[in-house]
Write a protein that holds these residues in place. Structure first.
Motif, PDB file in Angstrom:
ATOM      1  N   LYS A 146      33.006  58.799  36.863  1.00  0.00           N
ATOM      2  CA  LYS A 146      33.812  59.941  36.410  1.00  0.00           C
ATOM      3  C   LYS A 146      34.580  59.626  35.130  1.00  0.00           C
ATOM      4  O   LYS A 146      35.200  60.519  34.548  1.00  0.00           O
ATOM      5  CB  LYS A 146      34.802  60.362  37.502  1.00  0.00           C
ATOM      6  N   LEU A 147      34.558  58.369  34.716  1.00  0.00           N
ATOM      7  CA  LEU A 147      35.370  57.924  33.585  1.00  0.00           C
ATOM      8  C   LEU A 147      34.541  57.032  32.663  1.00  0.00           C
ATOM      9  O   LEU A 147      33.546  56.454  33.090  1.00  0.00           O
ATOM     10  CB  LEU A 147      36.578  57.123  34.094  1.00  0.00           C
ATOM     11  N   PRO A 148      34.957  56.890  31.404  1.00  0.00           N
ATOM     12  CA  PRO A 148      34.308  55.890  30.555  1.00  0.00           C
ATOM     13  C   PRO A 148      34.379  54.512  31.205  1.00  0.00           C
ATOM     14  O   PRO A 148      35.353  54.186  31.899  1.00  0.00           O
ATOM     15  CB  PRO A 148      35.123  55.951  29.260  1.00  0.00           C
ATOM     16  N   VAL A 149      33.374  53.714  30.988  1.00  0.00           N
ATOM     17  CA  VAL A 149      33.214  52.460  31.725  1.00  0.00           C
ATOM     18  C   VAL A 149      34.443  51.548  31.622  1.00  0.00           C
ATOM     19  O   VAL A 149      34.914  51.037  32.647  1.00  0.00           O
ATOM     20  CB  VAL A 149      31.947  51.726  31.252  1.00  0.00           C
ATOM     21  N   PRO A 150      35.004  51.282  30.430  1.00  0.00           N
ATOM     22  CA  PRO A 150      36.155  50.369  30.379  1.00  0.00           C
ATOM     23  C   PRO A 150      37.373  50.895  31.148  1.00  0.00           C
ATOM     24  O   PRO A 150      38.087  50.111  31.769  1.00  0.00           O
ATOM     25  CB  PRO A 150      36.464  50.272  28.875  1.00  0.00           C
ATOM     26  N   LEU A 151      37.589  52.196  31.124  1.00  0.00           N
ATOM     27  CA  LEU A 151      38.734  52.755  31.839  1.00  0.00           C
ATOM     28  C   LEU A 151      38.540  52.625  33.340  1.00  0.00           C
ATOM     29  O   LEU A 151      39.481  52.294  34.082  1.00  0.00           O
ATOM     30  CB  LEU A 151      38.933  54.216  31.441  1.00  0.00           C
ATOM     31  N   GLU A 152      37.337  52.873  33.814  1.00  0.00           N
ATOM     32  CA  GLU A 152      37.055  52.683  35.235  1.00  0.00           C
ATOM     33  C   GLU A 152      37.305  51.236  35.640  1.00  0.00           C
ATOM     34  O   GLU A 152      37.913  50.961  36.685  1.00  0.00           O
ATOM     35  CB  GLU A 152      35.612  53.076  35.540  1.00  0.00           C
ATOM     36  N   ALA A 153      36.845  50.300  34.819  1.00  0.00           N
ATOM     37  CA  ALA A 153      37.032  48.880  35.125  1.00  0.00           C
ATOM     38  C   ALA A 153      38.507  48.516  35.194  1.00  0.00           C
ATOM     39  O   ALA A 153      38.930  47.724  36.047  1.00  0.00           O
ATOM     40  CB  ALA A 153      36.315  48.020  34.082  1.00  0.00           C
ATOM     41  N   LYS A 154      39.310  49.070  34.303  1.00  0.00           N
ATOM     42  CA  LYS A 154      40.744  48.763  34.286  1.00  0.00           C
ATOM     43  C   LYS A 154      41.428  49.283  35.544  1.00  0.00           C
ATOM     44  O   LYS A 154      42.286  48.613  36.127  1.00  0.00           O
ATOM     45  CB  LYS A 154      41.389  49.363  33.033  1.00  0.00           C
ATOM     46  N   ILE A 155      41.063  50.474  35.985  1.00  0.00           N
ATOM     47  CA  ILE A 155      41.647  51.017  37.209  1.00  0.00           C
ATOM     48  C   ILE A 155      41.242  50.168  38.406  1.00  0.00           C
ATOM     49  O   ILE A 155      42.076  49.851  39.276  1.00  0.00           O
ATOM     50  CB  ILE A 155      41.237  52.488  37.399  1.00  0.00           C
ATOM     51  N   TYR A 156      39.972  49.784  38.478  1.00  0.00           N
ATOM     52  CA  TYR A 156      39.529  48.896  39.549  1.00  0.00           C
ATOM     53  C   TYR A 156      40.375  47.622  39.577  1.00  0.00           C
ATOM     54  O   TYR A 156      40.828  47.173  40.636  1.00  0.00           O
ATOM     55  CB  TYR A 156      38.061  48.520  39.363  1.00  0.00           C
ATOM     56  N   ALA A 157      40.584  47.021  38.421  1.00  0.00           N
ATOM     57  CA  ALA A 157      41.338  45.768  38.358  1.00  0.00           C
ATOM     58  C   ALA A 157      42.766  45.972  38.833  1.00  0.00           C
ATOM     59  O   ALA A 157      43.274  45.198  39.664  1.00  0.00           O
ATOM     60  CB  ALA A 157      41.310  45.217  36.935  1.00  0.00           C
ATOM     61  N   MET A 158      43.447  46.994  38.327  1.00  0.00           N
ATOM     62  CA  MET A 158      44.859  47.167  38.646  1.00  0.00           C
ATOM     63  C   MET A 158      45.081  47.517  40.118  1.00  0.00           C
ATOM     64  O   MET A 158      46.023  47.038  40.747  1.00  0.00           O
ATOM     65  CB  MET A 158      45.466  48.223  37.727  1.00  0.00           C
ATOM     66  N   VAL A 159      44.197  48.321  40.691  1.00  0.00           N
ATOM     67  CA  VAL A 159      44.358  48.686  42.101  1.00  0.00           C
ATOM     68  C   VAL A 159      44.070  47.486  43.002  1.00  0.00           C
ATOM     69  O   VAL A 159      44.839  47.174  43.921  1.00  0.00           O
ATOM     70  CB  VAL A 159      43.454  49.877  42.468  1.00  0.00           C
ATOM     71  N   THR A 160      42.961  46.804  42.764  1.00  0.00           N
ATOM     72  CA  THR A 160      42.584  45.699  43.651  1.00  0.00           C
ATOM     73  C   THR A 160      43.549  44.521  43.532  1.00  0.00           C
ATOM     74  O   THR A 160      43.862  43.871  44.540  1.00  0.00           O
ATOM     75  CB  THR A 160      41.147  45.238  43.381  1.00  0.00           C
ATOM     76  N   ILE A 161      44.034  44.244  42.336  1.00  0.00           N
ATOM     77  CA  ILE A 161      45.001  43.154  42.166  1.00  0.00           C
ATOM     78  C   ILE A 161      46.324  43.514  42.833  1.00  0.00           C
ATOM     79  O   ILE A 161      46.982  42.657  43.444  1.00  0.00           O
ATOM     80  CB  ILE A 161      45.205  42.816  40.681  1.00  0.00           C
ATOM     81  N   SER A 162      46.722  44.775  42.779  1.00  0.00           N
ATOM     82  CA  SER A 162      47.958  45.203  43.438  1.00  0.00           C
ATOM     83  C   SER A 162      47.858  45.033  44.951  1.00  0.00           C
ATOM     84  O   SER A 162      48.837  44.637  45.609  1.00  0.00           O
ATOM     85  CB  SER A 162      48.258  46.666  43.098  1.00  0.00           C
ATOM     86  N   ARG A 195      47.683  53.220  47.123  1.00  0.00           N
ATOM     87  CA  ARG A 195      47.969  54.654  46.917  1.00  0.00           C
ATOM     88  C   ARG A 195      48.786  54.878  45.644  1.00  0.00           C
ATOM     89  O   ARG A 195      48.490  55.764  44.837  1.00  0.00           O
ATOM     90  CB  ARG A 195      48.705  55.205  48.134  1.00  0.00           C
ATOM     91  N   ASP A 196      49.835  54.080  45.449  1.00  0.00           N
ATOM     92  CA  ASP A 196      50.737  54.298  44.312  1.00  0.00           C
ATOM     93  C   ASP A 196      50.053  54.021  42.981  1.00  0.00           C
ATOM     94  O   ASP A 196      50.246  54.766  42.005  1.00  0.00           O
ATOM     95  CB  ASP A 196      51.983  53.424  44.455  1.00  0.00           C
ATOM     96  N   VAL A 197      49.250  52.969  42.914  1.00  0.00           N
ATOM     97  CA  VAL A 197      48.576  52.654  41.651  1.00  0.00           C
ATOM     98  C   VAL A 197      47.476  53.665  41.371  1.00  0.00           C
ATOM     99  O   VAL A 197      47.301  54.111  40.229  1.00  0.00           O
ATOM    100  CB  VAL A 197      48.035  51.212  41.667  1.00  0.00           C
ATOM    101  N   MET A 198      46.723  54.050  42.389  1.00  0.00           N
ATOM    102  CA  MET A 198      45.691  55.073  42.198  1.00  0.00           C
ATOM    103  C   MET A 198      46.291  56.374  41.694  1.00  0.00           C
ATOM    104  O   MET A 198      45.780  56.986  40.749  1.00  0.00           O
ATOM    105  CB  MET A 198      44.937  55.321  43.512  1.00  0.00           C
ATOM    106  N   ALA A 199      47.378  56.816  42.322  1.00  0.00           N
ATOM    107  CA  ALA A 199      48.007  58.084  41.931  1.00  0.00           C
ATOM    108  C   ALA A 199      48.536  58.023  40.501  1.00  0.00           C
ATOM    109  O   ALA A 199      48.472  59.011  39.763  1.00  0.00           O
ATOM    110  CB  ALA A 199      49.124  58.424  42.905  1.00  0.00           C
ATOM    111  N   ALA A 200      49.058  56.867  40.113  1.00  0.00           N
ATOM    112  CA  ALA A 200      49.614  56.731  38.770  1.00  0.00           C
ATOM    113  C   ALA A 200      48.527  56.696  37.701  1.00  0.00           C
ATOM    114  O   ALA A 200      48.680  57.277  36.623  1.00  0.00           O
ATOM    115  CB  ALA A 200      50.469  55.468  38.688  1.00  0.00           C
ATOM    116  N   LEU A 201      47.414  56.021  37.997  1.00  0.00           N
ATOM    117  CA  LEU A 201      46.377  55.820  36.986  1.00  0.00           C
ATOM    118  C   LEU A 201      45.351  56.941  36.952  1.00  0.00           C
ATOM    119  O   LEU A 201      44.772  57.219  35.903  1.00  0.00           O
ATOM    120  CB  LEU A 201      45.666  54.487  37.234  1.00  0.00           C
ATOM    121  N   PHE A 202      45.103  57.575  38.105  1.00  0.00           N
ATOM    122  CA  PHE A 202      44.103  58.634  38.170  1.00  0.00           C
ATOM    123  C   PHE A 202      44.624  59.721  39.113  1.00  0.00           C
ATOM    124  O   PHE A 202      44.258  59.760  40.296  1.00  0.00           O
ATOM    125  CB  PHE A 202      42.762  58.081  38.650  1.00  0.00           C
TER     126      PHE A 202
END
Length: 464
Positions: free
Chosen positions: A71-87, A132-139
């Motif tokens: 649903k997103l450009p590849v680098p942006l999707e990767a960044k969201i994956y990183a921030m959510v999983t690391i959190s 939940r909080d990181v997902m809601a903030a980023l997407f």
């Protein structure tokens, strides 16, 4: 042109399975994380850690994938994956500190009130609130589904004290992550004017990349050309693995790579085998999500506990995002032209062994980014190295799927090296990259993966 050479480590990556110890770490390893002996006695309970499963972690990662994949450009999707999983990893390790964290420090956490009776309830609440909080903030479009899963998890917890403690830890983990990355700039399409029309210089003169929806961007645009300036997550600098550059346009090596992608990467190539076409179609999806599915299969297959699962997935997504940052830094160093431009101009590039074809088009629409090195090969190398080091072997027995482009089709691997090579070479069969770009990208990714694993989210040790 700036090029860094780290020959010993580069040779180690190239011959990893044959000559380098799996315990060998790259140079400049950061100081290991330490906690006081008093806190160590109160928090370091291996049996308790092992009693927590990975079910809730996997639920949140599945929801994350369902919310953002394709649903997103590849680098942006990767960044969201990183921030959510690391959190999620950080939240768990502030319930009971076992591994070091990325954003929310845990070296002073007293977990003496956590026991086998309440660890699952507290950990589930913490992981869920952080995700939940990181997902809601980023997407924000993911908020409804994330709120629903959060309510489902919390409603299954009977102990109010565990809910309160876990929710607060999760909130703090999310806040720490968002604050640490608050200086990140957006990834945007930028109008591009080439420095010259000389052979080898990138030209934004091909059809726009109509994915995931028809985008709005300036004419002759490139995507996120400044991404290499973003602060990395787990490496020291974006140019840390800048070892090599593209072949000279006049060289024999370039002509070999040119003719290979010309014959195997076009929309109607008869030289490309059905198997190579299947590989190109299978791996067309975003790498952050495909690598997560591999991780999910392996966490289940190897019966990893919650702490192990969160760490593995966080390290992988950290490595994937840093691969985007590092590869884009290298791309901006060389600004090399894509096959779709080069092959159309093959008669005028000064190389007698290249023949142009003005009608040539890639099998898959070429993305608007500089060509060298291949980012997808970079991510494949990084992920395979993290997998190898985590499981202490290159051997696997794994079957994976591609639900977005070839549903029902499976690819099986007997080693992480096989997985990495296939994903990397898929970019040749798509018509996006030359072989040298793929080889350099994969090898640099291996270097990056080794560094990320050696220097991030490591097991805590007590002060002696």
């Amino acid at each position: 042109m700036k090029t860094k050479f780290h020959l010993p480590l580069a040779l180690c990556a190239l011959t990893f399975l044959f000559s380098c110890s799996k315990d060998e770490l790259p140079p400049n390893v950061m100081d290991e994380p330490l906690i006081s002996e008093d806190l160590f006695k109160k928090t370091y309970n291996n049996g308790m850690i092992k009693s927590y499963g990975n079910e809730t972690i996997l639920k949140w990662n599945e929801l994350l994938g369902a919310s953002i994949d394709e649903k997103l450009p590849v680098p942006l999707e990767a960044k969201i994956y990183a921030m959510v999983t690391i959190s999620m990893h950080d939240a768990l390790n502030n319930v009971v500190p076992f591994y070091e964290t990325y954003a929310l420090n845990n070296t002073s956490v007293n977990a003496s009130d956590i026991s086998k009776k309440n660890i699952t309830q507290t950990a589930d609440a913490a992981v869920s609130q952080a995700a939940r909080d990181v997902m809601a903030a980023l997407f924000p479009p993911s908020s409804i589904a994330a709120d629903a899963l959060l309510n489902e998890v919390l409603s299954a917890i009977s102990d109010e004290a565990s809910i309160a403690k876990g929710v607060e830890i999760g909130r703090q983990a999310a806040i720490a992550m968002l604050q640490k990355r608050q200086g990140d700039f957006p990834f945007l399409f930028t109008a591009y004017t080439p420095s010259s029309n000389e052979p080898g210089v990138y030209q934004a003169n091909f059809p726009p990349y109509m994915f995931p929806n028809p985008p709005i961007w300036p004419a002759n645009a490139v995507y996120a050309p400044n991404l290499g300036n973003l602060t990395p997550f787990g490496i020291e600098s974006s140019d840390q693995f800048l070892f090599d550059g593209p072949y000279s346009i006049e060289s024999r090596e370039y002509a070999v790579d040119y003719n290979e992608v010309k014959s195997l990467g076009c929309a109607g190539c008869t030289a490309r085998t059905p198997e190579q076409t299947k590989i190109a179609e299978f791996w067309f999806e975003n790498t952050a999500s495909s690598i997560y599915r591999l991780a999910r299969s392996l966490t289940i297959q190897n019966e990893l506990n919650g702490w192990e699962s969160a760490r593995l997935i966080a390290l992988l997504e950290m490595g994937v995002m840093d691969s985007f940052i590092a590869s884009f830094r290298e791309k901006s160093e060389f600004v090399f032209w894509a096959p779709i431009t080069a092959i159309k101009a093959g008669d005028t590039d000064g190389n007698p062994e290249t023949t142009g074809d003005p009608t040539w088009n890639a099998l898959k629409t070429t993305p608007p980014v500089f060509e060298f090195p291949s980012t997808q090969a970079y991510t494949a190398g990084a992920a395979s190295e993290v997998f190898r080091l985590f499981f202490k072997t290159d051997k696997i027995n794994l079957t994976t799927t591609s639900p977005y482009y070839l549903p029902g089709v499976e690819r099986s691997f007997s080693s992480f090296s096989d997985f990495s090579t296939e994903l990397s070479e898929s970019r040749i069969f798509m018509g996006h990259h030359y072989r040298h770009s793929v080889v350099v990208g994969e090898n640099n990714g291996i270097e990056l993966g080794r560094y990320v694993f050696a220097n991030n989210l490591r097991k805590l040790k007590k002060i002696k």
